[in-house]
Enzyme design. Structure first.
Site, short mmCIF file in Angstrom:
data_model
loop_
_atom_site.label_atom_id
_atom_site.label_comp_id
_atom_site.label_asym_id
_atom_site.label_seq_id
_atom_site.Cartn_x
_atom_site.Cartn_y
_atom_site.Cartn_z
N SER A 1 0.83 -0.96 -0.03
CA SER A 1 0.20 0.13 0.04
C SER A 1 0.93 1.29 -0.06
O SER A 1 2.03 1.22 0.42
CB SER A 1 -0.80 -0.04 1.37
OG SER A 1 -1.38 1.24 1.43
N TYR B 1 -0.61 -0.10 10.49
CA TYR B 1 -0.71 -0.50 9.08
C TYR B 1 0.31 -0.36 8.35
O TYR B 1 0.64 -0.90 7.42
CB TYR B 1 -2.31 0.15 8.80
CG TYR B 1 -2.50 -0.21 7.31
CD1 TYR B 1 -3.16 -1.43 6.79
CD2 TYR B 1 -2.58 0.74 6.04
CE1 TYR B 1 -3.39 -1.85 5.56
CE2 TYR B 1 -2.94 0.48 4.85
CZ TYR B 1 -3.24 -1.14 4.48
OH TYR B 1 -3.79 -1.25 3.31
#
Length: 310
Positions: free
Chosen positions: A161, A187
């Site tokens: 990501s 994350y």
């Protein structure tokens, strides 16, 4: 990523998985897509199956997986699909999947993930996002290494990501046991780990003919955002200035990395918008961070994974 110009392709941010897969003949190839019961996982599986691959949907919810398989075969009657249980946060589930695999594996798309969860831990005490997004896929991919090596020219696509820009791997506190838990930092760290895994796997497995690349699929509103409330999501969108893709567009870079002949022999790199990413420039929300391509960190993380998994 080398010092040469980043690799480009005829595709871009607007391309779809079906467009990337058009003309590909994956007959005789076997693929696994983790998290293939929702979001871009569905579209990745659909495109690979439509091109002739036998695709295993590796999913936590097998009933949802069966529904997706039925839907794909409805539009592609010749599609060859299997559904198998896999919970990446459960090492027993990962081990069972790996032990149950028979024969070669040509394409592995490590797509499943969780994002911005509240502070949750596995039974081992591991922070859930790191455990699921990185350690679970590390355990799975290393378990499947013999099958990938047996395939000859196998590919691994590791879905990371742009959030990897937000956090390097904190080797001194991987699981937020000393620092305050921050879901976005957790994350980001997990997605940096995904890129570092690709860097080290590419180095270790080059002689096996296995290529391993990481990718950012783009910003897509899927079930992955379920841990944000509406105000948090709106704030994140406003802050980041995202241009959203459809799931079909979001799966395009995964399909490119997993199957396109344009990437034959390419390994250890990071892709976004169907092209190799440039090095990140501060203030711009794209590119790949130096901390995600650091070979020393990649080697260290691999050993950490081996140690944690015993």
């Amino acid at each position: 990523m080398t010092g040469s110009a980043p690799l480009s392709t005829p595709f871009d941010a607007a391309s779809t998985a079906a467009e990337v897969a058009a003309g590909l003949d994956l007959t005789g190839r076997r693929a696994v897509v983790t998290g293939a019961s929702s979001g871009i996982g569905i579209e990745t599986a659909r495109a690979l199956a439509a091109a002739g691959a036998e695709v295993t949907l590796a999913v936590r919810d097998t009933e949802a997986g069966q529904r997706v398989a039925k839907e794909i075969t409805g539009t592609h009657p010749g599609a060859r699909l299997r559904v198998a249980p896999l919970d990446l946060s459960d090492l027993a589930s990962v081990a069972s999947f790996g032990a149950g695999w028979e024969g070669p594996l040509h394409l592995l798309v490590n797509n499943a993930g969780v994002m911005a969860t509240p502070e949750l831990r596995t039974p081992q005490g591991w922070e859930l996002q790191f455990a699921t997004n990185h350690l679970g896929h590390f355990a799975l991919t290393t378990a499947l290494h013999p099958a990938l090596a047996a395939a000859g020219g196998a590919r691994v696509a590791a879905v990371s990501s742009v959030a990897h820009l937000d956090a390097p791997v904190d080797f001194d506190d991987l699981h937020f046991q000393r620092r305050p838990y921050d879901p976005a930092v957790a994350y980001g760290q997990s997605k940096t780990a995904v890129v570092l895994f690709a860097v080290e796997a590419a180095r270790r497995w080059a002689d096996d003919g296995i290529t391993v690349n990481a990718l950012h699929p783009g910003a897509i509103l899927t079930n992955l955002t379920r841990h944000y409330d509406s105000a948090e999501l709106a704030a994140a969108i406003a802050t980041r200035g995202y241009t959203f893709k459809t799931p079909e567009q979001g799966a395009a870079t995964s399909v490119l990395v997993a199957a396109s002949p344009l990437l034959d022999g390419v390994t250890g790199r990071y892709f976004e918008d169907c092209a190799e990413a440039r090095r990140h420039t501060p203030g711009i929300r794209n590119g790949v961070a130096d901390h995600a391509l650091d070979p020393a960190a990649a080697s260290r993380l691999w050993q950490v994974g081996l140690d944690l998994l015993g």
